[in-house]
Write a protein that holds these residues in place. Structure first.
Motif, PDB file in Angstrom:
ATOM      1  N   ASP A 148      33.937  46.682  41.840  1.00  0.00           N
ATOM      2  CA  ASP A 148      33.721  47.742  42.821  1.00  0.00           C
ATOM      3  C   ASP A 148      33.635  49.082  42.092  1.00  0.00           C
ATOM      4  N   ASP A 149      32.625  49.198  41.249  1.00  0.00           N
ATOM      5  CA  ASP A 149      32.441  50.382  40.418  1.00  0.00           C
ATOM      6  C   ASP A 149      31.020  50.885  40.658  1.00  0.00           C
ATOM      7  N   GLY A 206      27.081  42.301  42.189  1.00  0.00           N
ATOM      8  CA  GLY A 206      26.449  41.269  43.007  1.00  0.00           C
ATOM      9  C   GLY A 206      27.422  40.201  43.466  1.00  0.00           C
ATOM     10  N   THR A 207      27.004  39.462  44.490  1.00  0.00           N
ATOM     11  CA  THR A 207      27.861  38.413  45.041  1.00  0.00           C
ATOM     12  C   THR A 207      27.935  37.197  44.129  1.00  0.00           C
ATOM     13  N   SER A 223      41.271  48.030  33.101  1.00  0.00           N
ATOM     14  CA  SER A 223      41.208  49.398  33.596  1.00  0.00           C
ATOM     15  C   SER A 223      40.030  49.524  34.545  1.00  0.00           C
ATOM     16  N   GLY A 224      40.204  50.352  35.580  1.00  0.00           N
ATOM     17  CA  GLY A 224      39.140  50.583  36.539  1.00  0.00           C
ATOM     18  C   GLY A 224      39.546  50.143  37.928  1.00  0.00           C
ATOM     19  N   PRO A 225      38.592  50.174  38.873  1.00  0.00           N
ATOM     20  CA  PRO A 225      38.899  49.854  40.267  1.00  0.00           C
ATOM     21  C   PRO A 225      39.442  48.440  40.483  1.00  0.00           C
ATOM     22  N   ASN A 226      39.103  47.495  39.639  1.00  0.00           N
ATOM     23  CA  ASN A 226      39.517  46.100  39.816  1.00  0.00           C
ATOM     24  C   ASN A 226      40.599  45.675  38.825  1.00  0.00           C
TER      25      ASN A 226
END
Length: 155
Positions: A96-97, A88-89, A68-71
């Motif tokens: 992307d939250d 972080g990278t 659940s969530g943006p990803n």
């Protein structure tokens, strides 16, 4: 009051003010750039090359999935190495939250059990409604919330 006393009070107030400013800058810097997670070097294990692919035993998780969530839908296969989640990278799953820190949480194993650990995130890592402050063992299907994102170990 004497002039010496007033000067000492002014200097003390100035020192306290600078300590506050420097601590605020330190907090902002760690939130933007993240903090380094302690890494302990492990001795390399020598394995004989295997031609067979081994299946995971029953009841053992094989991937970490964003449910659940943006990803939603992203996953990463589990191995002996820790899995870092954050914005972080260097994160295995880059989230992307807006409520997730740069280095938010880490999933790691001791060979028998999987653990989730909060890495000093601003908004915290939750198991249900309980905020995690120490590494907590987790199993299949247990949902872990980081910001607005929910992840779980799956088969």
């Amino acid at each position: 009051m004497s002039e010496l006393t007033l000067t000492l009070i002014k200097l003390g107030f100035l020192a306290v003010l600078w300590l506050f400013v420097l601590s605020a800058v330190s907090v902002i810097r760690s939130d933007i750039f993240g903090t380094k997670a302690p890494s302990t070097p492990r001795p390399a294990k020598q394995k004989a090359p295997s031609t067979k692919t081994r299946k995971a035993p029953r009841g053992v998780p094989t991937k970490l999935q964003v449910v659940s969530g943006p990803n939603t839908g992203q996953s990463v296969p589990l191995s002996d190495k820790p899995i870092l989640l954050g914005r972080g990278t260097d994160a295995a799953i880059r989230l992307d939250d807006d409520y997730v820190s740069t280095r938010h949480a880490r999933f790691a194993t001791n060979g028998e059990q999987w653990f989730v650990e909060d890495l000093g995130s601003t908004n915290g890592t939750y198991l249900g409604s309980q905020r995690i402050t120490t590494p907590i063992p987790i199993g299949l299907g247990i949902q872990v919330r980081l910001g607005k994102t929910i992840v779980e170990l799956q088969k």
